[in-house]
Design a protein around this motif. Structure first.
Motif, mmCIF file in Angstrom:
data_model
loop_
_atom_site.group_PDB
_atom_site.id
_atom_site.type_symbol
_atom_site.label_atom_id
_atom_site.label_comp_id
_atom_site.label_asym_id
_atom_site.label_seq_id
_atom_site.Cartn_x
_atom_site.Cartn_y
_atom_site.Cartn_z
ATOM 1 N N TYR A 66 3.637 -45.168 -34.466
ATOM 2 C CA TYR A 66 5.120 -45.779 -34.751
ATOM 3 C C TYR A 66 5.129 -47.234 -34.850
ATOM 4 O O TYR A 66 5.847 -47.811 -35.764
ATOM 5 C CB TYR A 66 5.843 -45.205 -33.753
ATOM 6 C CG TYR A 66 7.392 -45.767 -34.079
ATOM 7 C CD1 TYR A 66 8.258 -45.482 -34.853
ATOM 8 C CD2 TYR A 66 7.625 -46.496 -32.903
ATOM 9 C CE1 TYR A 66 9.443 -45.759 -35.007
ATOM 10 C CE2 TYR A 66 9.027 -47.279 -32.991
ATOM 11 C CZ TYR A 66 9.977 -46.647 -33.960
ATOM 12 O OH TYR A 66 11.037 -47.410 -34.028
ATOM 13 N N TYR A 67 4.599 -47.914 -34.089
ATOM 14 C CA TYR A 67 4.587 -49.418 -33.936
ATOM 15 C C TYR A 67 3.765 -50.002 -34.956
ATOM 16 O O TYR A 67 4.003 -50.774 -35.652
ATOM 17 C CB TYR A 67 4.208 -50.086 -32.379
ATOM 18 C CG TYR A 67 4.989 -49.700 -31.383
ATOM 19 C CD1 TYR A 67 6.469 -49.974 -31.555
ATOM 20 C CD2 TYR A 67 4.789 -48.778 -30.363
ATOM 21 C CE1 TYR A 67 7.419 -49.691 -30.589
ATOM 22 C CE2 TYR A 67 5.647 -48.612 -29.302
ATOM 23 C CZ TYR A 67 6.967 -49.046 -29.542
ATOM 24 O OH TYR A 67 7.865 -48.823 -28.631
ATOM 25 N N ARG A 70 5.769 -49.622 -38.111
ATOM 26 C CA ARG A 70 6.824 -50.580 -37.921
ATOM 27 C C ARG A 70 6.461 -52.203 -38.485
ATOM 28 O O ARG A 70 6.829 -52.838 -39.394
ATOM 29 C CB ARG A 70 7.640 -51.018 -36.789
ATOM 30 C CG ARG A 70 8.151 -49.619 -36.134
ATOM 31 C CD ARG A 70 9.445 -49.513 -36.781
ATOM 32 N NE ARG A 70 10.469 -50.584 -36.444
ATOM 33 C CZ ARG A 70 11.425 -50.854 -35.493
ATOM 34 N NH1 ARG A 70 11.568 -49.821 -34.770
ATOM 35 N NH2 ARG A 70 12.017 -51.754 -35.599
ATOM 36 N N GLU A 84 8.776 -59.905 -33.858
ATOM 37 C CA GLU A 84 9.040 -58.363 -33.813
ATOM 38 C C GLU A 84 7.510 -57.774 -33.756
ATOM 39 O O GLU A 84 7.155 -57.164 -32.980
ATOM 40 C CB GLU A 84 9.681 -57.889 -34.830
ATOM 41 C CG GLU A 84 11.391 -58.038 -35.016
ATOM 42 C CD GLU A 84 11.644 -59.348 -35.507
ATOM 43 O OE1 GLU A 84 11.085 -59.949 -36.045
ATOM 44 O OE2 GLU A 84 12.781 -59.710 -35.221
ATOM 45 N N ASN A 85 6.769 -58.381 -34.836
ATOM 46 C CA ASN A 85 5.421 -57.901 -34.773
ATOM 47 C C ASN A 85 4.803 -57.966 -33.545
ATOM 48 O O ASN A 85 4.002 -57.374 -33.179
ATOM 49 C CB ASN A 85 4.779 -58.334 -36.131
ATOM 50 C CG ASN A 85 5.144 -57.636 -37.174
ATOM 51 O OD1 ASN A 85 5.804 -56.734 -37.341
ATOM 52 N ND2 ASN A 85 4.838 -58.337 -38.488
ATOM 53 N N TYR A 88 5.585 -55.870 -31.033
ATOM 54 C CA TYR A 88 4.996 -54.251 -31.672
ATOM 55 C C TYR A 88 3.279 -54.439 -31.131
ATOM 56 O O TYR A 88 2.966 -53.230 -30.548
ATOM 57 C CB TYR A 88 4.953 -54.090 -33.085
ATOM 58 C CG TYR A 88 6.670 -53.804 -33.380
ATOM 59 C CD1 TYR A 88 7.511 -53.565 -32.591
ATOM 60 C CD2 TYR A 88 6.895 -54.140 -34.878
ATOM 61 C CE1 TYR A 88 8.692 -53.374 -33.114
ATOM 62 C CE2 TYR A 88 8.199 -54.020 -35.340
ATOM 63 C CZ TYR A 88 9.154 -53.634 -34.547
ATOM 64 O OH TYR A 88 10.523 -53.327 -34.796
ATOM 65 N N LYS A 91 3.332 -53.750 -27.543
ATOM 66 C CA LYS A 91 3.375 -52.752 -27.166
ATOM 67 C C LYS A 91 2.239 -51.614 -27.364
ATOM 68 O O LYS A 91 1.792 -50.770 -26.656
ATOM 69 C CB LYS A 91 4.947 -51.754 -27.912
ATOM 70 C CG LYS A 91 5.889 -52.899 -27.298
ATOM 71 C CD LYS A 91 7.135 -52.219 -28.074
ATOM 72 C CE LYS A 91 8.075 -52.852 -27.451
ATOM 73 N NZ LYS A 91 9.709 -52.538 -28.038
ATOM 74 N N ILE A 92 1.584 -51.868 -28.630
ATOM 75 C CA ILE A 92 0.366 -51.331 -29.205
ATOM 76 C C ILE A 92 -0.749 -51.399 -27.880
ATOM 77 O O ILE A 92 -1.318 -50.419 -27.588
ATOM 78 C CB ILE A 92 -0.057 -51.507 -30.429
ATOM 79 C CG1 ILE A 92 0.873 -51.024 -31.609
ATOM 80 C CG2 ILE A 92 -1.454 -51.074 -30.567
ATOM 81 C CD1 ILE A 92 0.763 -51.594 -32.888
#
Length: 159
Positions: A66-67, A70, A84-85, A88, A91-92
């Motif tokens: 999902y990330y 995105r 944002e990246n 992400y 989060k990955i």
């Protein structure tokens, strides 16, 4: 290659990975498990705990996809180096670490409960190593993207 084409390629690869993952998690693994129970009925009590455990390990994998999706969409918007990246990618990294830790701990717990074999634990180590590699790559990319974001904001302040 243009940003749009790169974005479409990234999203296509991620969609392919998601479809392959669904096939593996919900067809191949249950079929192999049932086949193993048929050949070794003394281990049939292990089928559902292992199946549920494997399905639980799929959750962080799909969060990573999902990330990644995105990130691919942000690249298509010509926003490759964005906060944002960076978020992400962090989060990955976290999902990869969590999935690796859960997978390793689950293998050890099943071994201690007599529902696993030491050979399976050894064979699962490359999977754990791959999870750590994904986490390290995501951390490096996050760091580099953060540097690029900082440089871009610094350059924009001079304009």
């Amino acid at each position: 290659m243009t940003q749009k084409k790169l974005s479409k390629l990234i999203c296509a690869v991620i969609a392919g990975m998601a479809i392959c993952g669904l096939a593996v998690y919900f067809y191949v693994i249950p079929v192999l498990g049932r086949d193993m129970c048929r050949h070794f009925p003394e281990f049939s009590y292990c089928y559902y705990p292992w199946l549920i455990f494997i399905w639980l390990t799929a959750i962080p994998c799909y969060a990573v996809l999902y990330y990644g999706w995105r990130i691919g969409r942000e690249i298509g918007r010509d926003n490759s180096f964005s906060p944002e990246n960076v978020s992400y990618l962090k989060k990955i990294m976290a999902m990869a670490i969590i999935d690796t830790a859960v997978f390793f701990a689950g293998n050890i717990i099943f071994l201690l409960l007599g529902m696993n074999h030491p050979g399976i634990v050894l064979l699962s180590l490359p999977v754990c190593f791959a999870g750590l590699v994904v986490a390290i790559i995501a951390a490096v990319l996050s760091h580099l993207a953060q540097k690029a974001v900082d440089m871009r904001s610094e350059n924009e302040s001079y304009i």
